[in-house]
Design a protein around this motif. Structure first.
Motif, PDB file in Angstrom:
ATOM      1  N   VAL A   2       0.847  -1.188   0.000  1.00  8.17           N
ATOM      2  CA  VAL A   2       0.000   0.000   0.000  1.00  8.17           C
ATOM      3  C   VAL A   2       0.885   1.241   0.000  1.00  8.17           C
ATOM      4  O   VAL A   2       2.048   1.176   0.384  1.00  8.17           O
ATOM      5  N   GLU A   3       0.306   2.342  -0.418  1.00  4.43           N
ATOM      6  CA  GLU A   3       0.978   3.633  -0.288  1.00  4.43           C
ATOM      7  C   GLU A   3       0.459   4.312   0.960  1.00  4.43           C
ATOM      8  O   GLU A   3      -0.751   4.366   1.189  1.00  4.43           O
ATOM      9  N   LEU A   4       1.379   4.792   1.792  1.00  2.00           N
ATOM     10  CA  LEU A   4       0.976   5.517   2.983  1.00  2.00           C
ATOM     11  C   LEU A   4       0.586   6.936   2.564  1.00  2.00           C
ATOM     12  O   LEU A   4       1.421   7.677   2.046  1.00  2.00           O
ATOM     13  N   ILE A   5      -0.674   7.271   2.737  1.00  2.00           N
ATOM     14  CA  ILE A   5      -1.178   8.590   2.324  1.00  2.00           C
ATOM     15  C   ILE A   5      -0.887   9.648   3.375  1.00  2.00           C
ATOM     16  O   ILE A   5      -0.357  10.706   3.084  1.00  2.00           O
ATOM     17  N   GLN A   6      -1.268   9.353   4.643  1.00  3.06           N
ATOM     18  CA  GLN A   6      -0.994  10.315   5.717  1.00  3.06           C
ATOM     19  C   GLN A   6      -1.023   9.632   7.072  1.00  3.06           C
ATOM     20  O   GLN A   6      -1.722   8.651   7.269  1.00  3.06           O
ATOM     21  N   TRP A   7      -0.231  10.185   7.987  1.00  2.00           N
ATOM     22  CA  TRP A   7      -0.228   9.742   9.371  1.00  2.00           C
ATOM     23  C   TRP A   7      -1.231  10.568  10.155  1.00  2.00           C
ATOM     24  O   TRP A   7      -1.365  11.773   9.926  1.00  2.00           O
ATOM     25  N   HIS A   8      -1.907   9.943  11.118  1.00  2.00           N
ATOM     26  CA  HIS A   8      -2.772  10.649  12.065  1.00  2.00           C
ATOM     27  C   HIS A   8      -2.106  10.732  13.435  1.00  2.00           C
ATOM     28  O   HIS A   8      -2.684  11.293  14.366  1.00  2.00           O
ATOM     29  N   VAL A   9      -0.903  10.137  13.560  1.00  2.00           N
ATOM     30  CA  VAL A   9      -0.145  10.124  14.825  1.00  2.00           C
ATOM     31  C   VAL A   9       1.301  10.487  14.549  1.00  2.00           C
ATOM     32  O   VAL A   9       1.735  10.495  13.395  1.00  2.00           O
ATOM     33  N   LYS A  10       2.035  10.747  15.633  1.00  2.00           N
ATOM     34  CA  LYS A  10       3.475  10.990  15.543  1.00  2.00           C
ATOM     35  C   LYS A  10       4.137  10.322  16.735  1.00  2.00           C
ATOM     36  O   LYS A  10       3.469   9.925  17.694  1.00  2.00           O
ATOM     37  N   ALA A  11       5.444  10.167  16.683  1.00  2.00           N
ATOM     38  CA  ALA A  11       6.186   9.574  17.801  1.00  2.00           C
ATOM     39  C   ALA A  11       5.889  10.359  19.073  1.00  2.00           C
ATOM     40  O   ALA A  11       5.862  11.587  19.062  1.00  2.00           O
ATOM     41  N   GLY A  12       5.614   9.627  20.153  1.00  2.00           N
ATOM     42  CA  GLY A  12       5.296  10.246  21.431  1.00  2.00           C
ATOM     43  C   GLY A  12       3.809  10.308  21.722  1.00  2.00           C
ATOM     44  O   GLY A  12       3.414  10.529  22.869  1.00  2.00           O
ATOM     45  N   ASP A  13       2.965  10.114  20.706  1.00  2.00           N
ATOM     46  CA  ASP A  13       1.515  10.149  20.915  1.00  2.00           C
ATOM     47  C   ASP A  13       1.045   8.901  21.657  1.00  2.00           C
ATOM     48  O   ASP A  13       1.525   7.795  21.411  1.00  2.00           O
ATOM     49  N   THR A  14       0.094   9.095  22.549  1.00  2.00           N
ATOM     50  CA  THR A  14      -0.568   7.987  23.238  1.00  2.00           C
ATOM     51  C   THR A  14      -1.821   7.639  22.450  1.00  2.00           C
ATOM     52  O   THR A  14      -2.588   8.533  22.079  1.00  2.00           O
ATOM     53  N   VAL A  15      -2.011   6.341  22.192  1.00  2.00           N
ATOM     54  CA  VAL A  15      -3.189   5.894  21.442  1.00  2.00           C
ATOM     55  C   VAL A  15      -3.932   4.822  22.238  1.00  2.00           C
ATOM     56  O   VAL A  15      -3.353   4.146  23.085  1.00  2.00           O
ATOM     57  N   LYS A  16      -5.191   4.708  21.937  1.00  2.00           N
ATOM     58  CA  LYS A  16      -6.051   3.668  22.504  1.00  2.00           C
ATOM     59  C   LYS A  16      -6.447   2.732  21.373  1.00  2.00           C
ATOM     60  O   LYS A  16      -6.367   3.086  20.193  1.00  2.00           O
ATOM     61  N   GLN A  17      -6.912   1.551  21.743  1.00  2.00           N
ATOM     62  CA  GLN A  17      -7.392   0.597  20.750  1.00  2.00           C
ATOM     63  C   GLN A  17      -8.480   1.275  19.917  1.00  2.00           C
ATOM     64  O   GLN A  17      -9.331   1.984  20.450  1.00  2.00           O
ATOM     65  N   PHE A  18      -8.426   1.080  18.616  1.00  2.00           N
ATOM     66  CA  PHE A  18      -9.360   1.607  17.612  1.00  2.00           C
ATOM     67  C   PHE A  18      -9.098   3.054  17.203  1.00  2.00           C
ATOM     68  O   PHE A  18      -9.792   3.574  16.343  1.00  2.00           O
ATOM     69  N   ASP A  19      -8.101   3.738  17.789  1.00  2.00           N
ATOM     70  CA  ASP A  19      -7.744   5.080  17.324  1.00  2.00           C
ATOM     71  C   ASP A  19      -7.150   4.978  15.923  1.00  2.00           C
ATOM     72  O   ASP A  19      -6.405   4.040  15.618  1.00  2.00           O
ATOM     73  N   ALA A  20      -7.440   5.960  15.076  1.00  2.00           N
ATOM     74  CA  ALA A  20      -6.891   5.992  13.716  1.00  2.00           C
ATOM     75  C   ALA A  20      -5.401   6.289  13.772  1.00  2.00           C
ATOM     76  O   ALA A  20      -4.972   7.229  14.443  1.00  2.00           O
ATOM     77  N   LEU A  21      -4.603   5.464  13.073  1.00  5.19           N
ATOM     78  CA  LEU A  21      -3.154   5.661  13.018  1.00  5.19           C
ATOM     79  C   LEU A  21      -2.724   6.331  11.719  1.00  5.19           C
ATOM     80  O   LEU A  21      -1.915   7.247  11.725  1.00  5.19           O
ATOM     81  N   CYS A  22      -3.251   5.819  10.600  1.00  2.98           N
ATOM     82  CA  CYS A  22      -2.850   6.353   9.307  1.00  2.98           C
ATOM     83  C   CYS A  22      -3.879   5.981   8.250  1.00  2.98           C
ATOM     84  O   CYS A  22      -4.760   5.159   8.478  1.00  2.98           O
ATOM     85  N   GLU A  23      -3.723   6.596   7.094  1.00  2.59           N
ATOM     86  CA  GLU A  23      -4.538   6.262   5.925  1.00  2.59           C
ATOM     87  C   GLU A  23      -3.600   5.710   4.866  1.00  2.59           C
ATOM     88  O   GLU A  23      -2.530   6.275   4.624  1.00  2.59           O
ATOM     89  N   VAL A  24      -3.991   4.581   4.279  1.00  2.23           N
ATOM     90  CA  VAL A  24      -3.209   3.967   3.215  1.00  2.23           C
ATOM     91  C   VAL A  24      -4.090   3.769   1.991  1.00  2.23           C
ATOM     92  O   VAL A  24      -5.317   3.760   2.082  1.00  2.23           O
ATOM     93  N   GLN A  25      -3.423   3.607   0.850  1.00  2.00           N
ATOM     94  CA  GLN A  25      -4.151   3.409  -0.406  1.00  2.00           C
ATOM     95  C   GLN A  25      -3.563   2.197  -1.127  1.00  2.00           C
ATOM     96  O   GLN A  25      -2.352   2.104  -1.314  1.00  2.00           O
ATOM     97  N   SER A  26      -4.451   1.286  -1.499  1.00  2.00           N
ATOM     98  CA  SER A  26      -4.037   0.155  -2.328  1.00  2.00           C
ATOM     99  C   SER A  26      -4.503   0.440  -3.748  1.00  2.00           C
ATOM    100  O   SER A  26      -5.059   1.502  -4.021  1.00  2.00           O
TER     101      SER A  26
END
Length: 112
Positions: free
Chosen positions: A36-60
């Motif tokens: 896939v191509e990584l389109i955009q990140w919704h997180v950065k290093a240091g961010d705290t995430v919970k289960q089901f939080d959006a991490l990134c958008e990819v395109q196949s």
């Protein structure tokens, strides 16, 4: 002080904590998709995430897909930049995960 009858074990609920930095692998998002191509990140290093939080958008070659977290934790490293090609089964990022695993543990009978 708790008392138990002789011959009966008491079961104590105990939580074992698993903690550590783990790779977050790109899962198979569709039949026959190998990259896939990584389109955009919704997180950065240091961010705290919970289960089901959006991490990134990819395109196949078939669709755009939003990848969500399977874990609660802290993002420690992004392995790709927007525009990069990511392979299925390879790490998208590294995450410091703290999970729990429940297991009943038999306690020694109380002394009479």
């Amino acid at each position: 002080q708790a008392r138990t009858r002789p011959g009966f074990a008491r079961f104590v609920h105990q939580t074992a904590v698993q903690h550590g930095v783990q790779p977050f692998l790109l899962a198979d998002i569709g039949e026959g998709i190998a990259e896939v191509e990584l389109i955009q990140w919704h997180v950065k290093a240091g961010d705290t995430v919970k289960q089901f939080d959006a991490l990134c958008e990819v395109q196949s070659d078939k669709a755009n897909v939003e990848i969500s977290s399977r874990f609660d934790g802290v993002i420690t490293e992004l392995k790709h930049e927007a525009g990069d090609i990511a392979l299925v089964g390879e790490p998208l990022l590294m995450i410091d995960v703290e999970g729990v695993e429940d297991a009943p543990v038999a306690a020694a009978p109380a002394a009479a």
